[in-house]
Design a protein around this motif. Structure first.
Motif, PDB file in Angstrom:
ATOM      1  N   SER A  66     -62.297  72.640 -20.604  1.00 11.77           N
ATOM      2  CA  SER A  66     -62.060  71.243 -20.984  1.00 11.77           C
ATOM      3  C   SER A  66     -61.610  71.130 -22.437  1.00 11.77           C
ATOM      4  N   ARG A  67     -62.224  71.920 -23.325  1.00 11.66           N
ATOM      5  CA  ARG A  67     -61.814  71.919 -24.733  1.00 11.66           C
ATOM      6  C   ARG A  67     -60.361  72.382 -24.867  1.00 11.66           C
ATOM      7  N   ILE A  68     -60.023  73.450 -24.169  1.00 10.32           N
ATOM      8  CA  ILE A  68     -58.656  73.972 -24.228  1.00 10.32           C
ATOM      9  C   ILE A  68     -57.669  72.927 -23.713  1.00 10.32           C
ATOM     10  N   ASN A  69     -58.022  72.315 -22.591  1.00 11.13           N
ATOM     11  CA  ASN A  69     -57.157  71.303 -21.989  1.00 11.13           C
ATOM     12  C   ASN A  69     -56.936  70.125 -22.933  1.00 11.13           C
ATOM     13  N   ASP A  70     -58.019  69.645 -23.558  1.00 10.58           N
ATOM     14  CA  ASP A  70     -57.901  68.529 -24.497  1.00 10.58           C
ATOM     15  C   ASP A  70     -57.077  68.914 -25.724  1.00 10.58           C
ATOM     16  N   TYR A  71     -57.206  70.161 -26.145  1.00 12.52           N
ATOM     17  CA  TYR A  71     -56.425  70.618 -27.306  1.00 12.52           C
ATOM     18  C   TYR A  71     -54.934  70.686 -26.962  1.00 12.52           C
ATOM     19  N   LEU A  72     -54.617  71.253 -25.808  1.00 11.52           N
ATOM     20  CA  LEU A  72     -53.215  71.440 -25.443  1.00 11.52           C
ATOM     21  C   LEU A  72     -52.492  70.128 -25.198  1.00 11.52           C
ATOM     22  N   LYS A  75     -54.640  67.374 -28.485  1.00 13.15           N
ATOM     23  CA  LYS A  75     -55.015  67.865 -29.812  1.00 13.15           C
ATOM     24  C   LYS A  75     -56.363  67.294 -30.273  1.00 13.15           C
ATOM     25  N   LYS A  76     -57.274  67.066 -29.310  1.00 17.22           N
ATOM     26  CA  LYS A  76     -58.571  66.482 -29.644  1.00 17.22           C
ATOM     27  C   LYS A  76     -59.529  67.508 -30.246  1.00 17.22           C
ATOM     28  N   GLU A  77     -59.392  68.765 -29.831  1.00 17.17           N
ATOM     29  CA  GLU A  77     -60.333  69.800 -30.245  1.00 17.17           C
ATOM     30  C   GLU A  77     -59.746  70.636 -31.382  1.00 17.17           C
ATOM     31  N   SER A  78     -60.638  71.319 -32.103  1.00 16.00           N
ATOM     32  CA  SER A  78     -60.189  72.244 -33.142  1.00 16.00           C
ATOM     33  C   SER A  78     -60.147  73.652 -32.562  1.00 16.00           C
ATOM     34  N   VAL A  79     -59.222  74.466 -33.074  1.00 15.48           N
ATOM     35  CA  VAL A  79     -59.122  75.835 -32.569  1.00 15.48           C
ATOM     36  C   VAL A  79     -60.358  76.644 -32.945  1.00 15.48           C
ATOM     37  N   GLU A  80     -61.050  76.272 -34.017  1.00 23.32           N
ATOM     38  CA  GLU A  80     -62.278  76.977 -34.401  1.00 23.32           C
ATOM     39  C   GLU A  80     -63.361  76.767 -33.353  1.00 23.32           C
ATOM     40  N   ASP A  81     -63.489  75.541 -32.849  1.00 20.04           N
ATOM     41  CA  ASP A  81     -64.467  75.270 -31.790  1.00 20.04           C
ATOM     42  C   ASP A  81     -64.098  76.010 -30.512  1.00 20.04           C
ATOM     43  N   ILE A  82     -62.806  76.087 -30.223  1.00 24.34           N
ATOM     44  CA  ILE A  82     -62.349  76.817 -29.038  1.00 24.34           C
ATOM     45  C   ILE A  82     -62.691  78.296 -29.159  1.00 24.34           C
ATOM     46  N   LEU A  83     -62.496  78.872 -30.355  1.00 26.53           N
ATOM     47  CA  LEU A  83     -62.833  80.281 -30.559  1.00 26.53           C
ATOM     48  C   LEU A  83     -64.325  80.513 -30.364  1.00 26.53           C
ATOM     49  N   LYS A  84     -65.142  79.612 -30.880  1.00 24.71           N
ATOM     50  CA  LYS A  84     -66.593  79.747 -30.753  1.00 24.71           C
ATOM     51  C   LYS A  84     -67.013  79.736 -29.283  1.00 24.71           C
ATOM     52  N   GLY A 112     -58.379  81.126 -23.974  1.00 18.45           N
ATOM     53  CA  GLY A 112     -58.961  80.661 -25.230  1.00 18.45           C
ATOM     54  C   GLY A 112     -58.436  81.432 -26.425  1.00 18.45           C
ATOM     55  N   TYR A 113     -58.387  82.752 -26.303  1.00 15.93           N
ATOM     56  CA  TYR A 113     -57.847  83.573 -27.393  1.00 15.93           C
ATOM     57  C   TYR A 113     -56.362  83.285 -27.609  1.00 15.93           C
ATOM     58  N   THR A 114     -55.645  83.079 -26.505  1.00 11.09           N
ATOM     59  CA  THR A 114     -54.216  82.774 -26.603  1.00 11.09           C
ATOM     60  C   THR A 114     -53.976  81.495 -27.404  1.00 11.09           C
ATOM     61  N   VAL A 115     -54.804  80.475 -27.124  1.00  9.52           N
ATOM     62  CA  VAL A 115     -54.662  79.204 -27.834  1.00  9.52           C
ATOM     63  C   VAL A 115     -55.049  79.360 -29.300  1.00  9.52           C
ATOM     64  N   TYR A 116     -56.137  80.081 -29.557  1.00  8.56           N
ATOM     65  CA  TYR A 116     -56.603  80.227 -30.937  1.00  8.56           C
ATOM     66  C   TYR A 116     -55.565  80.955 -31.799  1.00  8.56           C
ATOM     67  N   TYR A 117     -54.996  82.021 -31.250  1.00  7.28           N
ATOM     68  CA  TYR A 117     -54.031  82.811 -32.022  1.00  7.28           C
ATOM     69  C   TYR A 117     -52.595  82.299 -31.862  1.00  7.28           C
TER      70      TYR A 117
END
Length: 411
Positions: A66-72, A75-84, A112-117
């Motif tokens: 859900s975090r990844i989806n909202d980010y993509l 842009k609601k989430e931070s990539v730092e939270d996604i990495l965690k 998740g790693y793909t989105v973070y990096y």
């Protein structure tokens, strides 16, 4: 151009005896798209598709996706939270390698790693010479291929576990339609995916309210915000007792609870629940408010609890067991006896039909006396509890059946 490419790939898919869309063709398709964010969305849609066919998902799995989806998409989430969250789910996968949703979890971790990096291996794949998915270890499978395995029930490269060819072809046709949809409208989700309502509970202060009641409501809101889980014992339930002395406050809380849904109600919420198995609502504050009402003999409180109980019994799914637990913790409250008896009769009626009850009966295990319980066990083909395969042939010859049984709280 893209429509023509999709059309040609569908023609090749129709000619495939296994219903498989080769990795080389998908890599070429992703390179034709060329945009990292669009490709990430495509892989995200594949993970969502896979989740819908695995069944009820664990909370970490759904929360990260859900975090990844909202980010993509927003842009609601931070990539730092996604990495965690990605690291957390990765540890779960590594420590629980035999779970039925292991590969889906791993696909979400890779995403998740793909989105973070901010990368996509399909666009930057090194030393690739046209190999297909079967040439790689399962840990290296891409999310789109894992989705096909989840949908078809197997891999076209696994002898004896090939899955359903027609279902696999159906999945890849969906995949190609989805790719075209994202290419043409990258801001529109193909599978809407949200874990539930984000509406937080806040007890309102009436416009014409004296200072005494206003202060009580403010203290109640402050207390509700400080709790980290729903009430589980008598001590926690009794936290709400002091607020029941004011009948006006009780009526305000009852109005809030009656207008707040703790179960999926709209078509989109029900569909999200079907996919994720989880409906997120303001669970902590909601059930503390219920605990408050349960300790009041005010007619509005009794009516609110009765309506809530009957809604959960008739509509479900929901956390009816939390309501029942609160009532069982308050045996001294005479006004709850009738509702308590109704819930007891309800569970006596539905418990014999539960799958967990049937499993226990087959195993000769008496049904537990406690209301909330769970049992987990598994069988292995060689009788050993753990197995670390050194050779691929040995790994394919070793099987495990995991079983998890739960009490009526899963109804």
């Amino acid at each position: 151009m893209m429509k023509e490419s999709i059309k040609r790939l569908k023609e090749k898919l129709d000619q495939s005896s296994t219903g498989h869309l080769p990795l080389s063709l998908r890599v070429d398709l992703m390179k034709q798209i060329g945009d990292i964010l669009s490709v990430q969305k495509i892989l995200c849609e594949c993970c969502k598709k896979a989740c819908s066919f695995i069944g009820r998902q664990n909370k970490d799995n759904v929360q990260l996706l859900s975090r990844i989806n909202d980010y993509l998409y927003r842009k609601k989430e931070s990539v730092e939270d996604i990495l965690k969250e990605t690291e957390k789910l990765r540890l779960h996968v590594e420590n629980n390698p035999t779970e039925i949703d292991t590969f889906v979890n791993w696909a979400i971790v890779m995403l998740g790693y793909t989105v973070y990096y901010n990368t996509v291996y399909m666009l930057e794949i090194e030393d690739y010479r046209g190999e297909d998915d079967g040439d790689f270890d399962p840990e290296s499978w891409s999310p789109d291929f894992i989705g096909s395995a989840a949908y078809s029930g197997g891999s076209p490269f696994a002898q004896g576990d090939e899955g359903d060819t027609d279902k696999r072809r159906e999945y890849w046709n969906w995949y190609l339609d989805m790719v075209l949809s994202i290419y043409e409208n990258p801001m529109k989700e193909v599978i809407p995916f949200h874990t539930g309502s984000n509406k937080m509970i806040y007890i309102p202060v009436p416009s014409e309210c004296d200072n005494v009641l206003s202060d009580k409501i403010k203290r109640l809101n402050s207390a509700l915000a400080s709790y980290i889980h729903a009430p589980t014992d008598k001590k926690e339930t009794d936290r709400m007792k002091i607020y029941t002395e004011d009948s006006e406050l009780v009526r305000i809380v009852a109005d809030v609870i009656q207008e707040y849904s703790c179960i999926p109600s709209t078509p989109s919420e029900k569909e999200n629940y079907r996919i994720t198995g989880i409906y997120n609502y303001d669970i902590v504050k909601f059930w503390y408010c219920v605990a408050l009402l349960a300790q009041s003999s005010d007619a509005c409180a009794i009516a609110c609890l009765s309506e809530l109980a009957h809604t959960l019994m008739e509509q479900g799914p929901g956390d009816l067991h939390v309501l029942y637990r609160i009532l069982l913790l308050l045996p001294e409250q005479e006004h709850l006896h009738r509702l308590n008896q109704e819930l007891a009769s309800y569970y006596q009626k539905i418990i014999p039909g539960l799958e967990s009850t049937k499993w226990l009966a087959k195993a000769g295990i008496p049904y537990p006396d406690i209301f909330e319980w769970s049992i987990s066990f598994y069988f292995t083909s060689n009788g050993e509890m753990f197995f670390m395969p050194e050779h691929e042939a040995e790994r394919k010859a070793w099987f495990i059946l995991s079983v998890e049984l739960f009490g009526p709280q899963t109804v």
